[in-house]
Design an enzyme around this catalytic site. Structure first.
Site, PDB file in Angstrom:
ATOM      1  CB  CYS A 147      -2.734  52.825  51.606  1.00  0.00           C
ATOM      2  SG  CYS A 147      -2.532  54.609  51.516  1.00  0.00           S
ATOM      3  CB  CYS A 170       0.456  57.213  46.742  1.00  0.00           C
ATOM      4  SG  CYS A 170       1.900  57.585  47.723  1.00  0.00           S
ATOM      5  CB  CYS A 230       3.175  51.238  49.912  1.00  0.00           C
ATOM      6  SG  CYS A 230       3.808  52.353  51.177  1.00  0.00           S
ATOM      7  CB  CYS A 271       1.306  58.522  54.934  1.00  0.00           C
ATOM      8  SG  CYS A 271       2.756  57.619  54.365  1.00  0.00           S
ATOM      9  CD  GLN A 305      20.941  51.903  56.115  1.00  0.00           C
ATOM     10  OE1 GLN A 305      19.932  51.634  55.464  1.00  0.00           O
ATOM     11  NE2 GLN A 305      22.157  51.768  55.623  1.00  0.00           N
ATOM     12  CE1 TYR A 322      31.029  54.496  46.630  1.00  0.00           C
ATOM     13  CE2 TYR A 322      31.958  52.386  47.328  1.00  0.00           C
ATOM     14  CZ  TYR A 322      31.754  53.347  46.357  1.00  0.00           C
ATOM     15  OH  TYR A 322      32.272  53.148  45.107  1.00  0.00           O
ATOM     16  CD  GLU A 353      29.657  59.649  52.337  1.00  0.00           C
ATOM     17  OE1 GLU A 353      29.335  58.462  52.263  1.00  0.00           O
ATOM     18  OE2 GLU A 353      29.193  60.546  51.606  1.00  0.00           O
ATOM     19  CB  CYS A 387      20.454  49.925  48.014  1.00  0.00           C
ATOM     20  SG  CYS A 387      21.465  51.133  47.159  1.00  0.00           S
TER      21      CYS A 387
END
Ligand code: SAH
Length: 474
Positions: free
Chosen positions: A74, A80, A83, A177, A300, A329, A350, A426
Site C-alpha cells: 500500500c 497510515c 495495516c 485503501c 463483526q 456480551y 448485552e 479479542c
C-alpha cells in the site's frame, strides 16, 4: 543511574511481544521496540523508558534489513495506522499471532495447555472489512518530504481518510485503501473530488466547524452497500446535490443515509440517521442466517472470518439440541442465533439496548424462536434469580470486549459451574487473566486462534473450558 536519551546501537530484533511491538534482548533486559521493525533486522533504538529488567523505545535507524521482510503493497504504508504488518509475509504474521496466544496463556494464565490448533488464517488478506469510517479534515497530514518537495507551493489541506496515529487532529488523505472491495475507493474519491470542486468545507476539529465530518461505508458479501454521510448541520441544497451526484456516479450503492452531528464528539449513537435513498440498512449473511445492519448496528467487521469464528464456537460448544446456552456480551445476538438450531434455548445478554433490539429483530427474521435477549450489564443481570428463571446453563458462551470479563462475573460463573464455557476473546492477555481465575474449576480443553485482521497485530482466540471432575470429600 537511568540516563535520558539512551540510544542502543546495532541491536538484533528477535521476535514480537504484545500489541505488535517487536522485541530484542540486550544486557539481560527485554527491549520493546516500536517503529515497524521485523525479527532479523539490526537496529538502533532510542529508549523512552529504561527500567531494571526491561526498556522501551523506537527504532531510529535500520542497519540490516531482515530477509524475512515482505514488500508493503500500500502506498500509505508507514503513515497510515491501518495495516501496520504489511512488511511481514502473511504466513509469519500468523506464526507470531499463534505464538502470542501461547505466550499469554502460559505466562499470564500460567495454564497447562492442550496442543493448540494452528491459527485459522483469513481467506482474504485484503478487502476483508465490511465497514470503514473515513474522516473529513481541513488539516491533512503532510509528510516531511511533501513539505520539502513543495516549498513555496500552497498544498491542499483538505483530506478524506484516516486519523494519523497519535495525532488527534491530523488526517491522512487516502487514495486507495485495500481494506474494502471496490467500489469503496470510488465512493470515497468521488465524494472528495465533488467536495473540493464545489468548495464544500471539510471539518476543522480544533475550531469545531466545517460541514463534512465523516463517512461510514458498509459493503456486504450479499453485494449490498450502505453509505452514511455525517455532516455538521443541515444544508439541504448542498446535501441533496452531493448525495445525488454520488448515487449517479456509483449506482452500486443500495442505500444512502445521512446523519447531522452538531456535537463536539464523533459518536452517532445518540443521533438519528436519515434515509436519503433505499431501505436504510443492509443485510449480511453468515451461513444461511441473515442479519440486518443499520447505520448504528454492531457486526463483526470481517464477515468471512466472522463465520469461521462462529463455526469454531459452535463446534466447541458441542451442542446436541437439548442444551440451555447463555450468550454473554451477545451484541446483536449473532453467535446465539448462529448456534440456535442445535440448542434447546439461547439466553443472550448485552449492555446496549439498541443491540438487543437488533438481536430480537434478527432472531425473528431468521425464524429463531428459542432465543431470548436481555439488555443490561452482565454483572447486574446474572444473579441467582435470573438463572433460576431462565434455567441453569449447560454451555456458557462469553465474548467480552478488550478489557475481558469483570471479576464479579468470573466469580458468578464459578458459582454457576456450567459444564462447558466457550470463551471468545479479542484480547488474549485479558483472556489469560480470566482463565487463570477460572482454573479453580475448569480445564482448558481446546484453543483455537482465528485471524480476523490480516496485516494488523490483532488476535481473536476461542477457548473451550470443561468443568473439572473434582473429588468429592467425605
Ligand atoms: N458477541 C458479539 C459482540 C461481542 S463485542 C458478536 O460476536 O457480534 C462485546 C459486546 O459486549 C459489545 O456489544 C458491548 O456492548 C458489550 N458489553 C460491554 N460491556 C458489557 C457489560 N458490562 N455487560 C453486557 N455487555 C457488555
Amino acid at each position: 543511574m537511568r540516563k535520558k536519551n539512551v540510544v542502543l546501537e546495532k541491536i538484533p530484533v528477535s521476535g514480537y511481544a504484545a500489541e505488535g511491538k517487536a522485541l530484542a534482548r540486550h544486557d539481560g533486559k527485554v527491549i520493546f521496540i516500536e517503529g515497524g521493525v521485523v525479527p532479523g533486522d539490526v537496529v538502533d533504538i532510542r529508549l523512552s523508558k529504561n527500567k531494571k529488567d526491561w526498556a522501551e523505545g523506537r527504532a531510529i535507524h535500520i542497519h540490516t534489513y531482515s530477509d524475512k521482510r515482505a514488500e508493503p503493497f500500500c502506498e500509505h504504508f508507514g503513515t497510515c495506522g491501518g495495516c501496520k504488518w504489511q512488511m511481514l509475509p502473511y504466513s509469519l504474521q500468523l506464526e507470531y499471532k499463534q505464538q502470542q496466544v501461547a505466550d499469554h496463556l502460559q505466562r499470564i494464565g500460567k495454564l497447562a495447555l492442550p496442543a493448540m490448533d494452528p491459527i485459522k488464517g483469513s481467506r482474504h488478506t485484503i478487502h476483508y472489512r465490511n465497514k470503514l469510517e473515513f474522516t473529513f479534515s481541513n488539516r491533512a497530514y503532510l509528510t516531511a518530504e511533501e513539505i520539502k518537495d513543495n516549498e513555496g507551493v500552497v498544498l491542499e489541506r483538505n483530506a478524506l481518510g484516516f486519523h494519523v496515529p497519535k495525532l488527534f487532529d491530523k488526517v491522512l488523505d487516502i487514495n486507495t485503501c485495500y481494506l474494502q472491495e471496490e467500489p469503496v475507493n470510488l465512493i470515497k474519491n468521488t465524494v472528495r473530488e465533488y467536495a473540493l470542486a464545489h468548495g464544500l468545507s471539510f471539518y476543522d476539529i480544533r475550531a469545531q466547524e466545517g460541514w463534512l465530518r465523516n463517512m461510514v461505508v458498509r459493503i456486504c458479501t450479499t453485494g449490498e452497500i450502505m453509505v452514511n454521510l455525517v455532516i455538521h448541520h443541515e444544508n439541504k441544497k448542498n446535501r441533496e446535490a452531493l448525495l445525488q451526484h454520488l448515487l449517479k456516479t456509483v449506482p452500486a450503492i443500495t442505500t444512502l443515509v445521512y446523519t447531522i452531528n452538531p456535537k463536539k464528539n464523533d459518536t452517532i449513537f445518540d443521533l438519528e440517521p436519515k434515509v436519503y435513498y433505499g431501505k436504510g440498512y443492509v443485510e449480511e449473511k453468515l451461513e444461511d442466517f441473515v442479519f440486518k445492519i443499520g447505520p448504528k448496528s454492531f457486526f463483526q467487521t470481517n464477515t468471512y472470518q466472522g463465520e469461521v469464528l462462529y463455526q469454531v464456537t459452535r463446534e466447541f460448544a458441542g451442542l446436541t439440541g437439548t442444551e440451555i446456552v447463555y450468550d454473554l456480551y451477545c451484541g446483536t445476538g449473532s453467535i446465539g442465533i448462529f448456534v440456535s438450531p442445535q440448542a434447546k434455548k439461547i439466553v443472550g445478554i448485552e449492555l446496549i439496548r439498541e443491540a438487543i433490539d437488533d438481536a430480537k429483530e434478527n432472531a425473528a427474521r431468521n425464524n429463531v424462536q428459542n432465543a431470548h435477549f436481555f439488555a443490561g450489564d452482565v454483572i447486574d443481570i446474572c444473579d441467582d434469580a435470573f438463572f433460576e428463571q431462565h434455567g441453569q446453563p449447560d454451555v456458557v458462551i462469553t465474548d467480552p470486549p478488550r478489557a475481558g470479563m469483570h471479576e464479579k462475573l468470573v466469580s458468578k460463573l464459578l458459582q454457576i459451574a456450567a459444564p462447558k464455557i466457550v470463551y471468545v476473546s479479542c484480547n488474549p492477555a485479558t483472556q489469560a487473566r480470566d482463565l487463570a481465575l477460572l482454573d479453580a474449576l475448569y480445564t482448558v480443553e481446546k484453543v483455537q486462534p482465528v485471524d480476523m485482521f490480516p496485516h494488523t497485530h490483532h488476535i481473536e482466540n476461542v477457548v473451550l473450558l470443561k468443568k473439572k471432575l473434582l473429588a468429592v470429600s467425605h
